[in-house]
Structures are given as C-alpha cells and as structure tokens.
Design a protein around this motif. Sequence first.
Motif, short mmCIF file in Angstrom:
data_model
loop_
_atom_site.label_atom_id
_atom_site.label_comp_id
_atom_site.label_asym_id
_atom_site.label_seq_id
_atom_site.Cartn_x
_atom_site.Cartn_y
_atom_site.Cartn_z
N MET B 1 -13.91 -4.87 -2.43
CA MET B 1 -12.62 -4.30 -2.08
C MET B 1 -12.80 -3.33 -0.92
N ASP B 2 -11.99 -3.45 0.09
CA ASP B 2 -12.23 -2.56 1.22
C ASP B 2 -11.47 -1.25 1.08
N THR B 3 -10.40 -1.26 0.34
CA THR B 3 -9.67 0.01 0.19
C THR B 3 -10.08 0.66 -1.12
N THR B 4 -10.24 1.96 -1.10
CA THR B 4 -10.66 2.62 -2.32
C THR B 4 -9.49 3.22 -3.07
N SER B 5 -8.30 3.06 -2.55
CA SER B 5 -7.16 3.68 -3.23
C SER B 5 -6.89 2.95 -4.54
N PRO B 6 -6.36 3.65 -5.50
CA PRO B 6 -6.12 3.02 -6.78
C PRO B 6 -4.99 1.99 -6.69
N ALA B 7 -5.07 0.98 -7.54
CA ALA B 7 -4.06 -0.07 -7.54
C ALA B 7 -3.18 0.10 -8.77
N VAL B 8 -1.89 0.13 -8.54
CA VAL B 8 -0.94 0.35 -9.64
C VAL B 8 -0.69 -0.96 -10.39
N PHE B 9 -0.61 -0.87 -11.70
CA PHE B 9 -0.24 -2.05 -12.49
C PHE B 9 1.23 -2.35 -12.28
N VAL B 10 1.55 -3.55 -11.84
CA VAL B 10 2.97 -3.85 -11.67
C VAL B 10 3.33 -5.19 -12.30
N ASN B 11 4.60 -5.28 -12.65
CA ASN B 11 5.15 -6.59 -12.98
C ASN B 11 6.25 -6.82 -11.94
N GLY B 12 7.06 -7.82 -12.13
CA GLY B 12 8.06 -8.15 -11.12
C GLY B 12 9.01 -7.00 -10.82
N ALA B 13 9.46 -6.36 -11.90
CA ALA B 13 10.45 -5.30 -11.71
C ALA B 13 9.85 -4.06 -11.04
N TYR B 18 6.63 -0.08 -5.14
CA TYR B 18 5.37 0.23 -4.48
C TYR B 18 5.16 -0.57 -3.20
N ILE B 19 6.25 -0.83 -2.51
CA ILE B 19 6.12 -1.62 -1.29
C ILE B 19 5.27 -0.86 -0.29
N GLY B 20 4.29 -1.55 0.24
CA GLY B 20 3.39 -0.92 1.19
C GLY B 20 2.17 -0.30 0.54
N GLN B 21 2.14 -0.33 -0.80
CA GLN B 21 1.01 0.29 -1.48
C GLN B 21 0.17 -0.76 -2.20
N LYS B 22 -0.99 -0.33 -2.60
CA LYS B 22 -1.89 -1.25 -3.27
C LYS B 22 -1.46 -1.43 -4.72
N VAL B 23 -1.31 -2.68 -5.11
CA VAL B 23 -0.88 -2.97 -6.47
C VAL B 23 -1.79 -4.02 -7.07
N ARG B 24 -1.69 -4.13 -8.39
CA ARG B 24 -2.38 -5.22 -9.06
C ARG B 24 -1.41 -5.85 -10.04
N ALA B 25 -1.48 -7.17 -10.13
CA ALA B 25 -0.56 -7.86 -11.02
C ALA B 25 -1.21 -9.14 -11.53
N VAL B 26 -0.78 -9.55 -12.71
CA VAL B 26 -1.25 -10.83 -13.22
C VAL B 26 -0.09 -11.79 -13.11
N ILE B 27 -0.33 -12.94 -12.50
CA ILE B 27 0.74 -13.92 -12.39
C ILE B 27 0.31 -15.24 -13.01
N GLN B 28 1.32 -15.95 -13.47
CA GLN B 28 1.05 -17.28 -14.00
C GLN B 28 1.36 -18.24 -12.86
N VAL B 29 0.39 -19.07 -12.53
CA VAL B 29 0.53 -19.92 -11.34
C VAL B 29 1.55 -21.03 -11.59
N VAL B 63 -4.10 -10.58 -9.14
CA VAL B 63 -4.20 -10.35 -7.71
C VAL B 63 -4.13 -8.86 -7.46
N ILE B 64 -4.97 -8.43 -6.55
CA ILE B 64 -4.94 -7.02 -6.15
C ILE B 64 -4.72 -7.03 -4.65
N GLY B 65 -3.70 -6.32 -4.21
CA GLY B 65 -3.41 -6.33 -2.79
C GLY B 65 -2.27 -5.40 -2.46
#
Lengths: 275, 106
Positions: B1-13, B18-29, B63-65
């Motif tokens: 991971m190149d950014t060290t900032s923490p990633a927030v747990f998010v769902n769709g809502a 957190y637009i523009g920020q690092k987030v993490r989410a689990v998605i069903q493909v 996904v973390i991004g």
Amino acid sequence: MFSSSQFEPNSAFSGGGFMSSQAYESSSSTAKNREFQGLVPVTVKQITECFQSGGEKSGLVINGISLTNVSLVGLVCDKDDSKVTEVRFTLDDGTGRIDCKRWVNETFDAREMESVRDGTYVRLNGHLKTFQGKTQLLVFSVRPIMDFNEVTFHYIECIHFYSQNSESKGQQAGDVTQSVNTTFQGGSNTNQAVPLNPVVSSQNDGNGRKNLDDMILDYLKQPACTARQQGIHIDEIAQQLKIPKNKLEGVIQSLEGDGLIYSTIDEYHFKHVEL
Amino acid sequence: MDTTSPAVFVNGALLRRYIGQKVRAVIQVIRSEIGSVVGKSTDDQQIVVKGSPQPPLTSYLEVIGIAESDNTIRAEVWTNFGDSFDAQNYNELCKLANGEFRHLFI
C-alpha cells in the motif's frame, strides 16, 4: 487465575506510588491492571493512541488495562527476511501501521513465516514493546487468514473488548472479576477499605444505565420490602424484576459480599442493609 | 500500500461521506469488465470499482482505495475474500466503525 499473592503487596502499599490512579477506580480490577496476561484484540490505532498518552514508563495502557499481549489482524507489507534469525514486516490493518518483528529460531517458525507474503491477511499474536520511542510488536504467532469472516470478527471483538472495559471501569460486569472481588473479601483486613471503591463508583455511575445491582437494590430499598422482617426471597425478586433467577444469583452474591444486602432467615432471603 | 492513511470501513450508504478519501469495502462481484468490476456492496447498493484485479476472483472482494463518487471506488489493493462471507456482519461493522466506535478506527 489471579493469584492473591501477587495482589496483597500492592494493596499493602495502598496502590500508591507504584500504580497509577487507576488503582483507585477499581480494586478487584487492579489484579487485571497489573498483569493482564490474556491476549487483547486491538487495532493499530488503539496502540498508537494509547502509547502517545501513556509514555514509556507507564507501559501501554488501553482502557485502564496494562497490556502486553495483543492480537491483531491485517495485511503484511514490506516483508524483510534478509536476516536469517529475524523476519521484519509491517502490519497494516486499515487503521494504521505497526512494525513487527519475528524471531526465527526453529524450522517451525521459518515455515510459518514462509507462508506469509506481502499482501497476505494474517492474524498476529504478539508482545508490545517500545524501543527508542517507537512501538514495535514482537510477534510470537502468525497465521494466514483462510476465512475472511475472521477479519470482520476481529474488529467486532476489538469493539466488544473496548466497550466492555469502558462501561465497567469501576464496577465489573464480568463474573470472573466478581468472584475475584468475593475471594478478595476473605483476605486480610488491610484490604477492607479498597473493595468499597468499586461499590462507590458504581453507585455514582452517571451513565444512566440501570444495571442489575441497582435494580435489585432499588427493589429491596422499597418501604414495603424493608418492613418485612424475614427479607425477600430471591424468587420473588426474580419475579418482580422479570429477570431470570440465575442471572440474579451472581449479582446477589457480590452485593452481599460488598455489604449492601444481607441474608436473613435462610440463604435465599435478603434484605437491604440500612445504614 | 503506498498511502499510510487509515482506510474507513464503508458500505454503499457510507461511501458518499468519504469522497476523495481512502476507504475499504467488501463487495460481492456481479460482473467484471475491462478496467473495472461491478459489484454489490454489503448493503445491496451497486458499486463500481475501477482497476484491474488479478484473476481468478472469488465471489467477495475487499477493495481498498480512494472513493471517487458515491458509487465508485478507485482501488489500489484487492483481496479475495472467498465465496462464503457474511455480508450482513460486515455491514453492521461498517455502521459501528463509523458511529459510536469511530475513534478506534480513524
């Protein structure tokens, strides 16, 4: 589990000087404060935060519990196994990063570390250490995660552990600590003053949550109950408060141990101690 | 991971917060296209994740991004989360991690 021999010398000193003020908040949990040998699930954020507030001398304290052994879940990054006896890597759990070190002395350890690559989710158990101002984790167990529900579970466990310890700072909710309280009562008299502290803090507990102790005490304090010479049977308390009797039993025992209620005609009837 | 900032747990809502920020989410493909993956978040909202993960993909992906919009994430890290994952649990975790227990995470 908590040896009383470890406990008494500290109480003889009245917890002063050696222990932080947390000793006064909770007597039976001072055993917990001193050396909580269990494995605490934490997030890296919790570690970095508590270290900043505590400072090196006090050791790492999270939620009033002095920690040494922690459990973490996260992604491995920057694995460096250039040295034969030592593997270093960084763990990133999404809340922060922490440096980890693993001593590799046996083939078992080496094999364990081989399966750990950059980008692998792992469960780590290790010992927190501060070295030259930096917090490090001396890892003694690494396991790659197979079922990713463990990731969800770990964070929920961190939340659970945290909320359990912050809501019961003075008054322990757990049965283990309640039993420590009562066995401790049986100890030397010098400890008499100390156990009253959790009682006081629970009565002053301002968070508005009616816990079981308060409910029982409130019921027993009613004039209709205090008027009854033979006391109130535990079954009646269970009926009136609509709480199952087995839940009441432990709490009643600790209330009795704290000197707030006493048993009357037999071990099932109780009355509130009127001061 | 190149950014060290923490990633927030998010769902769709929560993603839109957190637009523009690092987030993490689990998605069903749902389906994977060239350059992106379309999936369903743990609270059943459609999310598009930009990037190219390494095949093979399992049903669930973490996904973390960086959150680009209220339904797009530009992923930096992809992790296969297997085929049996409890999305509801994760969803509740997202709510807790953004609510009462935020300070344990961010």
